[in-house]
Design an enzyme around this catalytic site. Structure first.
Site, PDB file in Angstrom:
ATOM      1  N   LYS A 281     -35.419 -15.414  66.431  1.00  0.00           N
ATOM      2  CA  LYS A 281     -35.693 -15.919  64.800  1.00  0.00           C
ATOM      3  C   LYS A 281     -36.525 -14.680  64.524  1.00  0.00           C
ATOM      4  CE  LYS A 281     -35.798 -20.159  62.519  1.00  0.00           C
ATOM      5  NZ  LYS A 281     -36.013 -21.525  62.332  1.00  0.00           N
ATOM      6  N   GLU A 366     -33.383 -37.997  62.291  1.00  0.00           N
ATOM      7  CA  GLU A 366     -34.120 -39.091  61.290  1.00  0.00           C
ATOM      8  C   GLU A 366     -33.382 -40.308  61.647  1.00  0.00           C
ATOM      9  OE1 GLU A 366     -32.623 -36.127  60.311  1.00  0.00           O
ATOM     10  OE2 GLU A 366     -34.029 -34.980  59.409  1.00  0.00           O
ATOM     11  N   ARG A 394     -29.659 -39.861  55.246  1.00  0.00           N
ATOM     12  CA  ARG A 394     -29.059 -40.110  56.598  1.00  0.00           C
ATOM     13  C   ARG A 394     -29.549 -41.301  57.527  1.00  0.00           C
ATOM     14  NH1 ARG A 394     -28.164 -34.701  60.009  1.00  0.00           N
ATOM     15  NH2 ARG A 394     -26.207 -34.417  58.461  1.00  0.00           N
TER      16      ARG A 394
HETATM   17  C1  LIG Z   1     -30.955 -33.631  58.562  1.00  0.00           C
HETATM   18  C2  LIG Z   1     -31.811 -32.424  58.279  1.00  0.00           C
HETATM   19  N1  LIG Z   1     -33.265 -32.685  58.559  1.00  0.00           N
HETATM   20  C3  LIG Z   1     -34.010 -31.490  58.558  1.00  0.00           C
HETATM   21  C4  LIG Z   1     -33.562 -30.436  57.892  1.00  0.00           C
HETATM   22  C5  LIG Z   1     -34.647 -29.479  57.806  1.00  0.00           C
HETATM   23  N2  LIG Z   1     -34.352 -28.179  58.592  1.00  0.00           N
HETATM   24  C6  LIG Z   1     -33.687 -27.021  58.034  1.00  0.00           C
HETATM   25  S1  LIG Z   1     -33.464 -25.802  59.066  1.00  0.00           S
HETATM   26  C7  LIG Z   1     -34.412 -26.685  60.183  1.00  0.00           C
HETATM   27  C8  LIG Z   1     -34.365 -26.066  61.399  1.00  0.00           C
HETATM   28  C9  LIG Z   1     -33.027 -25.784  62.066  1.00  0.00           C
HETATM   29  O1  LIG Z   1     -33.224 -25.331  63.372  1.00  0.00           O
HETATM   30  P1  LIG Z   1     -31.743 -24.363  63.823  1.00  0.00           P
HETATM   31  O2  LIG Z   1     -30.616 -25.314  63.792  1.00  0.00           O
HETATM   32  O3  LIG Z   1     -32.246 -24.071  65.324  1.00  0.00           O
HETATM   33  O4  LIG Z   1     -31.600 -23.374  63.178  1.00  0.00           O
HETATM   34  P2  LIG Z   1     -32.486 -22.043  63.033  1.00  0.00           P
HETATM   35  O5  LIG Z   1     -33.453 -22.118  61.973  1.00  0.00           O
HETATM   36  O6  LIG Z   1     -33.248 -21.946  64.175  1.00  0.00           O
HETATM   37  O7  LIG Z   1     -31.597 -20.846  62.839  1.00  0.00           O
HETATM   38  C10 LIG Z   1     -34.637 -27.979  59.666  1.00  0.00           C
HETATM   39  C11 LIG Z   1     -35.458 -29.074  60.615  1.00  0.00           C
HETATM   40  C12 LIG Z   1     -32.238 -30.364  57.466  1.00  0.00           C
HETATM   41  N3  LIG Z   1     -31.734 -29.281  56.902  1.00  0.00           N
HETATM   42  N4  LIG Z   1     -31.594 -31.368  57.903  1.00  0.00           N
HETATM   43 MG   LIG Z   2     -33.134 -22.323  66.018  1.00  0.00          MG
END
Ligand SMILES: Cc1ncc(C[n+]2csc(CCOP(=O)(O)OP(=O)(O)O)c2C)c(N)n1
Ligand SMILES: [Mg+2]
Ligand SMILES: CC(=O)[C@@H](O)[C@H](O)COP(=O)(O)O
Length: 620
Positions: A281, A366, A394
């Protein structure tokens, strides 16, 4: 940007000589840093998927093949490669969305920014193409964080059983959600990552054996099948292959050629394949890579040279909650906290630092968080589940059937409630009040300022015979709004409860200033007004119904879906109580509201003093 400017479609990208791809990746990173520094947005996630996205568009044929981005916050590179290079209005009204948008491009499919949905989308798309006899692939890009979400495992269970499904799952494993990804899955991915020598041996075999003609290729296949045996020997078989899904990797997600090779193998495989890409990242931008909090997951405007913020945010609603949670943790040993992979964004880090044994990060889960909280309550604890309001959607069934039906003393703190703004339609926290009106026994507080949050939090954790909700918006906390009086639990913000008034203005949460200003304007026109803030808006207080009975009109102002929110509930309860006073509901329209600033959205929804006054004038 000599090369990037020549790319207006994936076909242009495919025509680019392979030896120019590194230069293109460099230009894309320069573009992302320059543009996202100016506008704010998801800089870290997108810097991490540059080579991966280039490779996907060189191997697959979007839009005939369908690319699905989980959560969608990492789709900026995809946009750059599919004809959208004007990021000047990123995440602003009329500008490019920060997520895929069907209105922007035929290459975009999933606009929903809620995580963990991509595999379900991709399986449905792939099955649909196959049923129609179309030779098309579905490709899902899912992060290691999103892979901790329950929906992803529901999908994997089904995908694994469908052996000839033309589906490719690209796991974008950067070891982080915001913070490092947690849980057994994260540990498993780490185990697979450490098997790098496994791939190096494979690469050695590929290099040596495939240089010789047919014999070599056959030998390579034999070697590969032996290596699989070897892999069993070296490391426990990856759970994905145990599940029945072909696993390729781990692949260096920043080696475009290696990713292309893996994707071509996956594409040719003829069944579901997972390509495990290891990425970083914030790749290529030291300020992001070195940001310990979340590697510039989502940033405001920054100085690209220093990486430092250009806007100093004031004290936020979240800060008020965060500080009071620490105080609560000291006062109440039974209080525990739960986050769904968003420890810092929801303000629980100080609580976690103070009480490490009383905090649970469940990953992006969640639903699990909510029912686990019911379990914790059953065991004698008082859980505080801190999530963004939109993500409660959700966990509605878990709120209803696990928490409310069992009268579990669980407190939900819903940050980012109401209009959030730049994250667009699936991020506005505008459904929570409406959902809560359907839940028997739930109590909902909507504080109007910092003191209100602190007070509501203590009141909420004292409720042990049912779920309680404390909801507040994104951004800088409102200036303190003092009550002029208190009436049977209601805060009076303007007027005198002794008077029978023309207009009873009921303010929900952050609408307080709007309501008070509207009352001043109405009074200037000779209308008598009373402004109240119930603080606990659900269930509708009896005292509010009594005041409604004495008013000419009731107007309810809320930062939520007007179709079924507090206003609707006030109207229902008043009707059932035989109160004939008309109830004007003023809230957000039952629509998917596109990205814009909070102020622009509230203005468009008529949640401004002048618009409120006009609505009341129309009523006569
Ligand atoms: C159901 C839900 N919960 C929380 C979020 C908030 N959120 C957005 S991106 C993220 C982290 C995502 O991590 P990853 O899938 O590893 O993607 P990266 O940002 O590392 O590319 C979170 C928790 C969301 N978008 N959807
Ligand atoms: Mg990630
Ligand atoms: C993509 C996602 O769900 C989050 O990263 C979101 O963009 C966070 O928004 P805030 O800036 O309100 O924390």
């Amino acid at each position: 940007m000599a090369l990037l400017e020549t790319i207006s479609s994936p076909d242009d990208l495919k025509r680019l000589p392979a030896e120019q791809l590194d230069a293109l990746a460099e230009e894309i990173r320069e573009f992302l840093v320059a543009e996202v520094s100016r506008s704010g947005g998801h800089l870290g996630p997108n810097l991490g998927v540059v080579e991966l996205t280039i490779a996907m568009h060189r191997v697959f044929d979007s839009p005939s093949d369908t690319l699905v981005f989980d959560t969608g916050h990492q789709s900026y590179v995809h946009k750059l490669l599919t004809g959208r290079q004007d990021f000047s209005g990123l995440r602003t009204r009329g500008g490019i969305s920060g997520y895929p948008s069907r209105g922007e491009s035929e290459h975009d499919v999933v606009e929903n920014s809620h995580a963990s949905t991509s595999l379900s989308w991709a399986e449905g798309i792939a099955k649909g193409y196959r049923l129609r006899g179309e030779e098309r692939h579905a490709v899902a890009v899912i992060g290691d964080g999103a892979l901790t979400g329950g929906m992803a495992w529901e999908a994997l269970n089904n995908i694994a059983a469908d052996k000839d499904l033309p589906l490719v799952i690209v796991v974008n494993d950067n070891e982080r959600s915001y913070a490092p990804t947690i849980g057994g899955l994260a540990d498993h991915l780490a185990m697979l990552r450490t098997n790098r020598q496994y791939e190096q041996v494979l690469d050695w075999g590929k290099d040596k054996l495939t240089r010789t003609p047919v014999v070599g290729r056959t030998a390579y296949q034999a070697f590969h099948s032996m290596k699989k045996g070897a892999k069993d020997f070296w490391a426990p078989q990856g759970m994905f292959e145990d599940l029945g899904i072909k696993y390729l990797g781990p692949v260096d997600g920043h080696d475009e050629e290696a990713v292309e090779q893996a994707l071509r193998r996956a594409k040719a495989f003829g069944g579901p394949v997972m390509v495990h890409c290891i990425t970083q990242k914030g790749r290529g931008y030291e300020h992001a890579v070195n940001d310990l909090a979340d590697q510039f997951h989502g940033i405001g405007k920054i100085n690209p040279e220093t990486g430092l913020p250009l806007e100093i945010a004031g004290r936020s609603w979240t800060d008020e909650f965060s500080d009071e949670m620490v105080a609560l943790g000291a006062a109440r040993q039974d209080v525990v906290a739960i986050t769904a992979a968003m420890m810092m964004p929801v303000g629980l880090q100080p609580f976690a630092d103070a009480y490490p044994e009383r905090i649970f990060d469940v990953g992006i889960a969640e639903q699990h968080a909510t029912t686990m909280a019911a379990g914790l309550a059953f065991a004698g604890m008082h859980p505080v589940v801190a999530i963004y309001a939109t993500f409660l959607n959700r966990a509605f069934d878990q709120l209803l059937m696990d928490c409310a039906m069992h009268r579990a003393g669980v407190t939900f703190v819903l940050d980012r409630s109401g209009v959030t703004g730049p994250d667009g339609a699936s991020h506005h926290g505008m459904w929570d009040l409406a959902l809560a009106t359907l839940v028997p026994g739930v109590a909902v507080a909507a504080p109007r300022d910092g003191a209100g949050i602190r007070r509501a939090l203590h009141e909420a954790v004292d409720i042990d015979d049912g779920p309680s909700i404390v909801r507040f918006p994104k951004g800088s906390v409102a200036e303190p709004v003092q009550a002029v009086a208190e009436y049977e639990g209601l805060d009076v913000l303007a007027g005198d409860v002794a008077d029978d008034v023309d207009v009873l203005l009921v303010s929900v949460g952050a609408m307080a200033e709007t309501a008070r200003t509207a009352a001043e304007k109405l009074s200037a026109e000779g209308r008598t007004c009373l402004v109240i803030d119930p603080r606990w808006v659900l269930p509708v207080p009896d005292a509010l119904v009594a005041l409604a009975a004495r008013a000419g009109t009731v107007a309810v102002l809320e930062d939520g879906n007007v179709a079924a929110g507090v206003g609707a509930e006030v109207a229902r309860v008043c009707t059932e109580a035989g109160v004939a006073t008309p109830v004007l509901r003023m809230g957000l329209p039952k629509e998917f509201i596109q990205h814009a600033s909070r102020g622009q959205v509230l203005d468009a929804a008529g949640l401004t003093p002048d618009a409120v006054v006009e609505r009341i004038r129309e009523r006569g």
